[in-house]
Write a protein that holds these residues in place. Sequence first.
Motif, mmCIF file in Angstrom:
data_model
loop_
_atom_site.group_PDB
_atom_site.id
_atom_site.type_symbol
_atom_site.label_atom_id
_atom_site.label_comp_id
_atom_site.label_asym_id
_atom_site.label_seq_id
_atom_site.Cartn_x
_atom_site.Cartn_y
_atom_site.Cartn_z
ATOM 1 N N GLY A 75 14.901 -3.274 -6.427
ATOM 2 C CA GLY A 75 15.504 -2.648 -7.597
ATOM 3 C C GLY A 75 14.685 -1.498 -8.151
ATOM 4 N N LEU A 76 13.389 -1.459 -7.818
ATOM 5 C CA LEU A 76 12.533 -0.371 -8.315
ATOM 6 C C LEU A 76 12.636 0.882 -7.447
ATOM 7 N N GLY A 77 12.977 0.692 -6.156
ATOM 8 C CA GLY A 77 13.067 1.838 -5.261
ATOM 9 C C GLY A 77 11.692 2.363 -4.858
ATOM 10 N N TYR A 78 11.693 3.453 -4.080
ATOM 11 C CA TYR A 78 10.442 4.048 -3.598
ATOM 12 C C TYR A 78 9.518 2.951 -3.062
ATOM 13 N N TYR A 79 9.990 2.259 -2.033
ATOM 14 C CA TYR A 79 9.301 1.065 -1.542
ATOM 15 C C TYR A 79 7.948 1.365 -0.904
ATOM 16 N N SER A 80 7.674 2.629 -0.621
ATOM 17 C CA SER A 80 6.338 2.951 -0.108
ATOM 18 C C SER A 80 5.274 2.530 -1.118
ATOM 19 N N ARG A 81 5.623 2.521 -2.402
ATOM 20 C CA ARG A 81 4.680 2.079 -3.430
ATOM 21 C C ARG A 81 4.294 0.620 -3.212
ATOM 22 N N ALA A 82 5.291 -0.209 -2.908
ATOM 23 C CA ALA A 82 5.020 -1.635 -2.688
ATOM 24 C C ALA A 82 4.200 -1.848 -1.419
ATOM 25 N N HIS A 83 4.542 -1.108 -0.353
ATOM 26 C CA HIS A 83 3.767 -1.205 0.885
ATOM 27 C C HIS A 83 2.306 -0.833 0.635
ATOM 28 N N ASN A 84 2.097 0.260 -0.108
ATOM 29 C CA ASN A 84 0.721 0.708 -0.377
ATOM 30 C C ASN A 84 -0.038 -0.278 -1.262
ATOM 31 N N LEU A 85 0.646 -0.857 -2.254
ATOM 32 C CA LEU A 85 0.011 -1.872 -3.094
ATOM 33 C C LEU A 85 -0.485 -3.037 -2.239
ATOM 34 N N HIS A 86 0.388 -3.497 -1.351
ATOM 35 C CA HIS A 86 0.040 -4.646 -0.516
ATOM 36 C C HIS A 86 -1.122 -4.308 0.422
ATOM 37 N N PHE A 87 -1.054 -3.144 1.051
ATOM 38 C CA PHE A 87 -2.119 -2.707 1.956
ATOM 39 C C PHE A 87 -3.451 -2.613 1.217
ATOM 40 N N THR A 88 -3.429 -1.991 0.045
ATOM 41 C CA THR A 88 -4.665 -1.777 -0.708
ATOM 42 C C THR A 88 -5.232 -3.090 -1.244
ATOM 43 N N ALA A 89 -4.360 -3.995 -1.647
ATOM 44 C CA ALA A 89 -4.834 -5.308 -2.105
ATOM 45 C C ALA A 89 -5.587 -6.022 -0.979
ATOM 46 N N LYS A 90 -5.023 -5.975 0.224
ATOM 47 C CA LYS A 90 -5.684 -6.613 1.370
ATOM 48 C C LYS A 90 -7.011 -5.913 1.688
#
Length: 330
Positions: A75-90
């Motif tokens: 629902g937020l869109g721009y899913y690259s943001r979520a991918h980057n959050l997950h990558f950076t958290a790891k």
Amino acid sequence: MNFISLLQKWYKINKRLLPWRETLSPYNIWISEIIFQQTRINQGYEYYLNFIQRFPNVKVLANASEDEVLNSWQGLGYYSRAHNLHFTAKYIVNELNGIFPNSYHEIIKLKGIGKYTAAAIASISFNEKVPALDGNAFRVYSRVFGSEKDISKNSTFTYFFDLIKPLMPENPGDFNQAIMDFGSMVCTPLHPKCDQCIIQEECLAYTNNLQNVLPIKSSSVKIKEENIHYAYLFCKDLTLIKKRNNNSIWKGLYEFPLFDQNFKNYQIIHNHQIKHKLSHRLLTITISEIEIDENDFYQVAHKINAIILNKNNLKSYAFPKPMENFLFYN
């Protein structure tokens, strides 16, 4: 300069009460800044609360699956943001022992964190005197200093960063947030509230009647038109979906199978057409609704390597916004 102290006074009275301002945690500040990069506060407020509740710290986020993170982002869109959050958290958990970097120059090295977000986190969480330059800040500074520099150019970022950095007060985090709020509430893009402006006398744009001219921003974005045709195949309460694994838009999300020769011999009940605008693309999406018998359904599912899913479980999967609207809001 006087406008800095005036803005600080304004912020003490008018600052928005927001949950991420109740903490100095770099994790919370990071999540809020990423969510609100492309999302208005009133639209993203509940998303922030839900995201923090589901992933309360960087370790929990790092240990989550991609599907969990994308589903929370739906629902937020721009899913690259979520991918980057997950990558950076790891990366923070695995490479930095779970410790968030504490300086602008280290934070900016993290994937998905740009100059503005790095400065926001460094100033708010670690009290580093760096200006956070987003659209609001560019607008306020351009008007205050009467600057006709094109804010879409990297050289303008450098100009304002070098100009404001020596002027940063002792509480840089509050000051950066003051600029954000002031730009959002008073020094707005259209019809700025100059009659309510506490820094009116300091503002060269107001003095020279340039409020509706500044800031200068050229646009070089070329919109590409693209057509996508999906097959919404179903048999009784079952349908087919596939995970989008390429590196294009909507990576990692689920979608219907693309309409190809596998579906040409089936009768289409209805074609739904959806226009969907992205930052650089205008999509025309056709979704062909097709009902087929059980034998064909399973044969097709096997042939195209699709996931067979009961329609009641669709909400457990993250879909691009156009398909989400088609499935749940039609």
